[in-house]
Design an enzyme around this catalytic site. Structure first.
Site, mmCIF file in Angstrom:
data_model
loop_
_atom_site.group_PDB
_atom_site.id
_atom_site.type_symbol
_atom_site.label_atom_id
_atom_site.label_comp_id
_atom_site.label_asym_id
_atom_site.label_seq_id
_atom_site.Cartn_x
_atom_site.Cartn_y
_atom_site.Cartn_z
ATOM 1 C CB SER A 28 51.709 49.473 30.180
ATOM 2 O OG SER A 28 51.930 48.112 29.246
ATOM 3 C CE1 TYR A 66 46.766 48.946 30.753
ATOM 4 C CE2 TYR A 66 47.601 47.897 28.992
ATOM 5 C CZ TYR A 66 46.918 48.287 30.094
ATOM 6 O OH TYR A 66 48.801 47.354 31.303
ATOM 7 C CE LYS A 110 48.937 50.568 32.790
ATOM 8 N NZ LYS A 110 49.191 51.173 34.681
HETATM 9 N N1 LIG Z 1 49.975 41.382 32.989
HETATM 10 C C1 LIG Z 1 50.575 41.810 32.369
HETATM 11 O O1 LIG Z 1 50.708 40.959 31.026
HETATM 12 C C2 LIG Z 1 51.320 43.462 32.197
HETATM 13 C C3 LIG Z 1 51.452 44.229 31.459
HETATM 14 C C4 LIG Z 1 52.217 45.192 31.887
HETATM 15 C C5 LIG Z 1 51.632 45.870 32.118
HETATM 16 N N2 LIG Z 1 50.760 45.785 33.639
HETATM 17 C C6 LIG Z 1 50.538 46.668 34.550
HETATM 18 O O2 LIG Z 1 51.257 45.990 35.836
HETATM 19 C C7 LIG Z 1 49.792 45.991 36.626
HETATM 20 C C8 LIG Z 1 49.459 44.957 37.603
HETATM 21 O O3 LIG Z 1 48.919 44.721 37.041
HETATM 22 P P1 LIG Z 1 48.806 42.264 37.359
HETATM 23 O O4 LIG Z 1 49.027 41.517 36.116
HETATM 24 O O5 LIG Z 1 49.092 42.067 38.051
HETATM 25 O O6 LIG Z 1 46.739 42.749 36.939
HETATM 26 P P2 LIG Z 1 46.431 41.219 37.357
HETATM 27 O O7 LIG Z 1 46.796 40.326 37.799
HETATM 28 O O8 LIG Z 1 44.652 41.934 36.750
HETATM 29 O O9 LIG Z 1 45.730 42.605 39.267
HETATM 30 C C9 LIG Z 1 45.584 43.496 39.061
HETATM 31 C C10 LIG Z 1 45.820 44.072 40.193
HETATM 32 O O10 LIG Z 1 44.836 45.321 40.861
HETATM 33 C C11 LIG Z 1 43.522 45.670 41.634
HETATM 34 N N3 LIG Z 1 42.901 46.668 41.145
HETATM 35 C C12 LIG Z 1 42.048 46.890 40.031
HETATM 36 N N4 LIG Z 1 40.862 47.668 40.241
HETATM 37 C C13 LIG Z 1 41.562 48.546 41.143
HETATM 38 C C14 LIG Z 1 41.379 49.045 42.083
HETATM 39 N N5 LIG Z 1 39.387 49.567 41.571
HETATM 40 N N6 LIG Z 1 40.763 49.215 43.530
HETATM 41 C C15 LIG Z 1 42.126 48.845 44.576
HETATM 42 N N7 LIG Z 1 42.736 47.484 43.730
HETATM 43 C C16 LIG Z 1 42.165 47.356 42.246
HETATM 44 C C17 LIG Z 1 43.017 44.442 42.001
HETATM 45 O O11 LIG Z 1 42.597 43.840 42.841
HETATM 46 P P3 LIG Z 1 41.194 43.187 43.341
HETATM 47 O O12 LIG Z 1 41.780 41.674 43.544
HETATM 48 O O13 LIG Z 1 40.551 43.870 43.791
HETATM 49 O O14 LIG Z 1 40.646 42.863 41.876
HETATM 50 C C18 LIG Z 1 45.141 43.627 41.862
HETATM 51 O O15 LIG Z 1 45.501 43.205 42.626
HETATM 52 C C19 LIG Z 1 48.511 46.717 36.477
HETATM 53 O O16 LIG Z 1 49.182 48.393 36.520
HETATM 54 C C20 LIG Z 1 48.955 46.794 34.726
HETATM 55 O O17 LIG Z 1 48.023 47.927 34.058
HETATM 56 C C21 LIG Z 1 50.675 44.480 33.335
#
Ligand SMILES: NC(=O)c1ccc[n+]([C@@H]2O[C@H](COP(=O)([O-])OP(=O)(O)OC[C@H]3O[C@@H](n4cnc5c(N)ncnc54)[C@H](OP(=O)(O)O)[C@@H]3O)[C@@H](O)[C@H]2O)c1
Length: 230
Positions: free
Chosen positions: A131, A144, A148
């Site tokens: 991130s 957070y 990261k």
């Molecule tokens: N969105 C942003 O703005 C952003 C920015 C920078 C970095 N990121 C990073 O990108 C990655 C993906 O983020 P996203 O935005 O796609 O998040 P998201 O839409 O909230 O989806 C999170 C995913 O992680 C899974 N997950 C969470 N806890 C888990 C656990 N204990 N065991 C197995 N699976 C788990 C969830 O599965 P379930 O369906 O089972 O809940 C879901 O598939 C993360 O590492 C996040 O930190 C995101």
């Protein structure tokens, strides 16, 4: 499939789902989620996906799910599953710290270590969904960003260790992405923020996966071109 096998965690929603769809044109997809039901929407688009169902916060569940896959070779591991809880420092309990580190750091380390022999056998690529919060610090982000920053240095160390084994390690650092997580964070921060789309992050992962074998994409930062980004 010419590209081999790719395991994507967090593939039920958001960035992980977009990456699974992107890589599916070249790879057999093993898709990670906490429940089989959560994978139903992705399965309707990718009927041949192999489910990888476990709560990554549980070492026992992770070990069992990896053993069940029985992989001897793995071409791509994308660690996308993650959680974000941003609020003032003095509102976090020790348990809050533990929960975020458990999923964002300890689970990534555990899963990656378990799959390293198969990744070495395939001279594979590991992608860590990091991130902007692994590059910059800001109010509200103590836990957070802590996870990261830890993930960034873990990836940097692993990359150096694996150079001689032919395994590549890429850190991808998105800004705000239009997912459940990104929308939740922006809701708390108020107006003035804009999003990158999940498919754009998936294109960045594609670049890393498709890099010719003599090269590795070590770090990619993909942030919104407009708005207040932090
Ligand atoms: N969105 C942003 O703005 C952003 C920015 C920078 C970095 N990121 C990073 O990108 C990655 C993906 O983020 P996203 O935005 O796609 O998040 P998201 O839409 O909230 O989806 C999170 C995913 O992680 C899974 N997950 C969470 N806890 C888990 C656990 N204990 N065991 C197995 N699976 C788990 C969830 O599965 P379930 O369906 O089972 O809940 C879901 O598939 C993360 O590492 C996040 O930190 C995101």
């Amino acid at each position: 499939m010419s590209g081999g096998v790719a395991l994507v965690t967090g593939a039920s929603r958001g960035i992980g789902k977009a990456i699974a769809l992107e890589l599916s044109s070249t790879h057999t997809i093993i898709a990670g989620a906490r429940t089989a039901e959560a994978l139903a929407p992705l399965r309707s688009q990718l009927p041949d996906l192999v489910p990888f169902v476990c709560d990554l916060g549980s070492e026992a569940q992770t070990a069992a799910a990896v053993a069940e896959l029985g992989l001897t070779e793995l071409d791509v591991l994308v660690n996308s599953a993650g959680v974000a809880d941003e609020r003032p420092f003095d509102t976090f309990t020790r348990e809050d710290w533990r929960k975020q580190f458990e999923v964002n750091v300890f689970a990534v380390a555990d899963l990656t270590a378990r799959l390293l022999p198969a990744l070495r056998a395939a001279r594979g690529t590991i992608v860590m969904l990091n991130s902007g919060s692994g590059l910059f610090s800001y109010a509200g982000g103590s836990v957070y960003t802590g996870t990261k920053f830890a993930l960034r240095t873990m990836a940097d160390c692993l990359r150096e260790e694996e150079r001689t084994n032919g395994v590549r390690v890429t850190s991808v650092h998105p800004g705000y992405v239009d997912t459940d997580m990104g929308r939740g964070v922006i809701e708390r921060k108020g107006p003035g923020q804009t999003f990158v789309q999940p498919r754009t992050i998936a294109s960045a992962v594609r670049l890393a996966v498709d890099a010719p074998p003599e090269a590795q994409v070590e770090m990619l930062s993909i942030r919104p071109s407009r708005g207040t980004v932090l």
